[in-house]
Design a protein around this motif. Sequence first.
Motif, mmCIF file in Angstrom:
data_model
loop_
_atom_site.group_PDB
_atom_site.id
_atom_site.type_symbol
_atom_site.label_atom_id
_atom_site.label_comp_id
_atom_site.label_asym_id
_atom_site.label_seq_id
_atom_site.Cartn_x
_atom_site.Cartn_y
_atom_site.Cartn_z
ATOM 1 N N VAL A 67 -11.096 -12.264 -4.452
ATOM 2 C CA VAL A 67 -11.706 -11.238 -5.305
ATOM 3 C C VAL A 67 -13.157 -11.553 -5.671
ATOM 4 C CG1 VAL A 67 -9.496 -10.464 -6.247
ATOM 5 C CG2 VAL A 67 -10.766 -12.289 -7.414
ATOM 6 N N GLY A 68 -13.619 -12.740 -5.329
ATOM 7 C CA GLY A 68 -15.006 -13.069 -5.641
ATOM 8 C C GLY A 68 -15.348 -14.488 -5.233
ATOM 9 N N ILE A 69 -16.633 -14.748 -5.255
ATOM 10 C CA ILE A 69 -17.150 -16.073 -4.928
ATOM 11 C C ILE A 69 -17.957 -16.552 -6.128
ATOM 12 C CG2 ILE A 69 -18.675 -17.386 -3.398
ATOM 13 C CD1 ILE A 69 -18.024 -15.217 -1.251
ATOM 14 N N LYS A 70 -17.685 -17.792 -6.548
ATOM 15 C CA LYS A 70 -18.374 -18.382 -7.692
ATOM 16 C C LYS A 70 -18.994 -19.712 -7.284
ATOM 17 C CE LYS A 70 -15.256 -16.810 -11.411
ATOM 18 N NZ LYS A 70 -14.474 -17.309 -12.567
ATOM 19 N N LEU A 71 -19.932 -20.152 -8.067
ATOM 20 C CA LEU A 71 -20.439 -21.511 -7.945
ATOM 21 C C LEU A 71 -21.033 -21.913 -9.269
ATOM 22 C CD1 LEU A 71 -23.794 -21.551 -7.704
ATOM 23 C CD2 LEU A 71 -23.278 -20.717 -5.434
ATOM 24 N N HIS A 72 -21.173 -23.208 -9.464
ATOM 25 C CA HIS A 72 -21.894 -23.681 -10.636
ATOM 26 C C HIS A 72 -23.017 -24.571 -10.156
ATOM 27 C CE1 HIS A 72 -19.095 -27.128 -10.203
ATOM 28 N NE2 HIS A 72 -20.125 -27.819 -10.653
ATOM 29 N N VAL A 73 -24.024 -24.687 -10.993
ATOM 30 C CA VAL A 73 -25.206 -25.462 -10.624
ATOM 31 C C VAL A 73 -25.695 -26.185 -11.874
ATOM 32 C CG1 VAL A 73 -26.744 -23.488 -11.014
ATOM 33 C CG2 VAL A 73 -27.498 -25.346 -9.545
ATOM 34 N N HIS A 74 -26.183 -27.390 -11.689
ATOM 35 C CA HIS A 74 -26.752 -28.118 -12.819
ATOM 36 C C HIS A 74 -28.013 -27.406 -13.294
ATOM 37 C CE1 HIS A 74 -24.385 -31.871 -13.011
ATOM 38 N NE2 HIS A 74 -24.055 -31.502 -11.790
ATOM 39 N N LYS A 75 -28.186 -27.352 -14.616
ATOM 40 C CA LYS A 75 -29.328 -26.626 -15.164
ATOM 41 C C LYS A 75 -30.659 -27.232 -14.750
ATOM 42 C CE LYS A 75 -29.262 -28.974 -19.645
ATOM 43 N NZ LYS A 75 -29.134 -28.792 -21.079
ATOM 44 N N PHE B 46 -20.270 -19.623 -19.654
ATOM 45 C CA PHE B 46 -20.798 -20.979 -19.755
ATOM 46 C C PHE B 46 -19.693 -21.939 -19.336
ATOM 47 C CE2 PHE B 46 -23.315 -18.686 -22.894
ATOM 48 C CZ PHE B 46 -24.604 -19.094 -22.565
ATOM 49 N N VAL B 47 -20.069 -23.018 -18.729
ATOM 50 C CA VAL B 47 -19.090 -24.038 -18.359
ATOM 51 C C VAL B 47 -19.107 -25.118 -19.437
ATOM 52 C CG1 VAL B 47 -18.475 -25.793 -16.671
ATOM 53 C CG2 VAL B 47 -19.390 -23.596 -15.904
ATOM 54 N N TYR B 48 -17.939 -25.448 -19.954
ATOM 55 C CA TYR B 48 -17.775 -26.539 -20.893
ATOM 56 C C TYR B 48 -17.024 -27.648 -20.167
ATOM 57 C CZ TYR B 48 -19.340 -23.485 -24.601
ATOM 58 O OH TYR B 48 -20.075 -22.650 -25.383
ATOM 59 N N PHE B 49 -17.292 -28.878 -20.505
ATOM 60 C CA PHE B 49 -16.774 -29.968 -19.708
ATOM 61 C C PHE B 49 -16.518 -31.192 -20.580
ATOM 62 C CE2 PHE B 49 -17.736 -33.837 -17.260
ATOM 63 C CZ PHE B 49 -16.834 -33.717 -16.215
ATOM 64 N N LYS B 50 -15.437 -31.870 -20.291
ATOM 65 C CA LYS B 50 -15.144 -33.152 -20.927
ATOM 66 C C LYS B 50 -14.537 -34.052 -19.863
ATOM 67 C CE LYS B 50 -12.535 -35.395 -24.616
ATOM 68 N NZ LYS B 50 -13.597 -36.239 -25.101
ATOM 69 N N ARG B 51 -15.191 -35.164 -19.596
ATOM 70 C CA ARG B 51 -14.675 -36.115 -18.603
ATOM 71 C C ARG B 51 -13.516 -36.886 -19.204
ATOM 72 N NH1 ARG B 51 -16.005 -37.076 -13.799
ATOM 73 N NH2 ARG B 51 -18.209 -36.595 -14.011
#
Length: 155
Positions: free
Chosen positions: A121-129, A149-154
């Motif tokens: 249904v779609g193509i996404k990607l994320h990129v470092h700011k 927005f992408v939120y992240f916790k290692r």
Amino acid sequence: MSIKQKITIRLAKTKDLEIIQDFQIQMEHAIEDTPMPDEVGKKGVNYIFSTAPKEGFYLVAEIKDTIVGCLRISYERSVSSNGVFWWIQNVFVAENHRNKGIFQLLYKEVFKMSKSYKNIVGIKLHVHKNNLKAQKAYEKAGIKKSPEFVYFKRL
């Protein structure tokens, strides 16, 4: 003959594992403030190869049998869209082959491949700011910024 005519885009094969692992390490060191240990990245690439296509797959760009770029596709099941998003991840183009349209060709192949599956249904990607060059390449390909927005916790 233009450079784009000399570039072949194909699914990665087992023989491509080491160069893709090397690309992963180069990418990690270029964009991360604290890169993961090299062996972790190598194992991650190996995992995708060993489970493909269940966990995703790689595409490579090559010129005269030399791999000059790659990207990985992973999957996200969307409940609200009742389908699957393909995530473009781990994009890398060798430094001496950048600004030659290689990402554009890889992206066009992803888009073309996605059309052969009814549930995509779609193509996404994320990129470092801080990766402004990549952002420009993605915008040139017609990929738009998401309102998410992408939120992240290692862990």
